[in-house]
Design an enzyme around this catalytic site. Sequence first.
Site, PDB file in Angstrom:
ATOM      1  N   LYS A   1       7.789   5.980   1.710  1.00 18.62           N
ATOM      2  CA  LYS A   1       7.520   6.253   3.135  1.00 18.62           C
ATOM      3  C   LYS A   1       7.313   4.990   3.952  1.00 18.62           C
ATOM      4  O   LYS A   1       7.873   4.844   5.024  1.00 18.62           O
ATOM      5  CB  LYS A   1       6.223   7.059   3.267  1.00 18.62           C
TER       6      LYS A   1
ATOM      7  N   ARG B   1       3.910  -0.602  -8.649  1.00 17.32           N
ATOM      8  CA  ARG B   1       3.749  -1.029  -7.254  1.00 17.32           C
ATOM      9  C   ARG B   1       2.720  -2.160  -7.135  1.00 17.32           C
ATOM     10  O   ARG B   1       1.607  -2.054  -7.606  1.00 17.32           O
ATOM     11  CB  ARG B   1       3.300   0.168  -6.414  1.00 17.32           C
TER      12      ARG B   1
ATOM     13  N   ARG C   1      -3.080  -2.055  -5.717  1.00 12.80           N
ATOM     14  CA  ARG C   1      -4.112  -1.375  -4.945  1.00 12.80           C
ATOM     15  C   ARG C   1      -5.104  -0.728  -5.905  1.00 12.80           C
ATOM     16  O   ARG C   1      -4.712  -0.213  -6.944  1.00 12.80           O
ATOM     17  CB  ARG C   1      -3.466  -0.285  -4.079  1.00 12.80           C
TER      18      ARG C   1
ATOM     19  N   ARG D   1      -2.140  14.623   7.322  1.00 14.90           N
ATOM     20  CA  ARG D   1      -2.139  14.952   5.896  1.00 14.90           C
ATOM     21  C   ARG D   1      -2.613  16.379   5.671  1.00 14.90           C
ATOM     22  O   ARG D   1      -2.558  16.861   4.549  1.00 14.90           O
ATOM     23  CB  ARG D   1      -3.083  14.007   5.163  1.00 14.90           C
TER      24      ARG D   1
ATOM     25  N   ARG E   1      -4.408  12.245  -5.811  1.00 18.08           N
ATOM     26  CA  ARG E   1      -3.739  12.194  -4.502  1.00 18.08           C
ATOM     27  C   ARG E   1      -2.516  13.123  -4.488  1.00 18.08           C
ATOM     28  O   ARG E   1      -2.208  13.740  -3.471  1.00 18.08           O
ATOM     29  CB  ARG E   1      -3.338  10.757  -4.155  1.00 18.08           C
TER      30      ARG E   1
HETATM   31  P1  AMP Z   1      -1.942   5.778   1.965  1.00 20.78           P
HETATM   32  O1  AMP Z   1      -1.741   4.313   2.150  1.00 20.78           O
HETATM   33  O2  AMP Z   1      -1.249   6.615   3.005  1.00 20.78           O
HETATM   34  O3  AMP Z   1      -1.662   6.227   0.547  1.00 20.78           O
HETATM   35  O4  AMP Z   1      -3.515   6.065   2.217  1.00 20.78           O
HETATM   36  C1  AMP Z   1      -4.516   5.464   1.398  1.00 20.78           C
HETATM   37  C2  AMP Z   1      -5.821   6.242   1.503  1.00 20.78           C
HETATM   38  O5  AMP Z   1      -6.280   6.228   2.869  1.00 20.78           O
HETATM   39  C3  AMP Z   1      -5.720   7.726   1.150  1.00 20.78           C
HETATM   40  O6  AMP Z   1      -5.790   7.971  -0.246  1.00 20.78           O
HETATM   41  C4  AMP Z   1      -6.924   8.281   1.903  1.00 20.78           C
HETATM   42  O7  AMP Z   1      -8.137   7.978   1.227  1.00 20.78           O
HETATM   43  C5  AMP Z   1      -6.897   7.475   3.193  1.00 20.78           C
HETATM   44  N1  AMP Z   1      -6.079   8.137   4.238  1.00 20.78           N
HETATM   45  C6  AMP Z   1      -4.926   7.667   4.803  1.00 20.78           C
HETATM   46  N2  AMP Z   1      -4.450   8.526   5.731  1.00 20.78           N
HETATM   47  C7  AMP Z   1      -5.313   9.579   5.733  1.00 20.78           C
HETATM   48  C8  AMP Z   1      -5.368  10.809   6.460  1.00 20.78           C
HETATM   49  N3  AMP Z   1      -4.427  11.129   7.358  1.00 20.78           N
HETATM   50  N4  AMP Z   1      -6.403  11.652   6.198  1.00 20.78           N
HETATM   51  C9  AMP Z   1      -7.356  11.350   5.306  1.00 20.78           C
HETATM   52  N5  AMP Z   1      -7.374  10.219   4.579  1.00 20.78           N
HETATM   53  C10 AMP Z   1      -6.362   9.334   4.789  1.00 20.78           C
END
Ligand code: AMP
Length: 213
Positions: free
Chosen positions: A13, A121, A154, A87, A165
Amino acid sequence: MNIILIGPQGSGKGTQAENIAEHYGNKHFSTGDAFRHMARSGTELGKKLANIMEKGELVPDEMVDEVVAHYVQEHKHEGLIFDGFPRTVKQAQYLDSITHIEAVVDINISDEEAVRRIAKRFSCPKCGESYNTKSNPPKETGICDNDGEQLTQRKDDNEEAVRKRLKAYHEKTEPLIQHYKEKGTPVHVIDGEQPIDNVFIDVQKALGEKKVA
Ligand code: AMP
């Protein structure tokens, strides 16, 4: 034109959001990047966020909505690409109340492929550039092409957090597809298991060649 990118962890993404931003002129907004930035600040809020993210849990809606509202207001005259938001259907309803979404791009990969990719990653702690040791390696192993920093993984990219997740993705995020279909918003489903360039070719076919920003 505002676009939402949906897809599980490791679907590419973020990479496709960057491609869309460059090609169409939209502004890339990743809530994950925004929260990681806040988590690095060392404040009490930052520590709380870091703890939530390391466990692979979702940040509470009120906090997410506040960050999104601020960003949307700041960039209200630009086309946005939402990466990692909404989300949940509740977040989508909130987004519907503050702006209009013209298209949804859903990048599909299997859970097993997601787990395989996440193990490979790595990202740059300085500039945030993301690499995959197999499909998108840096020129020099373990070193960022942009600034020479040592690449790291990460903290939430361990198998336990990734599985958590993915579960949250299937239960809470996938219902968004139905939400947008019911609203009549075009939803474009793309095969994310192809090479990165082919995925972007399909994204372009879906969104059309014209500038959308
Ligand atoms: P990502 O980089 O999109 O995988 O996001 C990393 C982490 O940020 C996720 O596992 C959540 O803990 C938090 N996060 C990111 N976007 C959201 C969202 N829209 N709602 C809730 N938590 C979020």
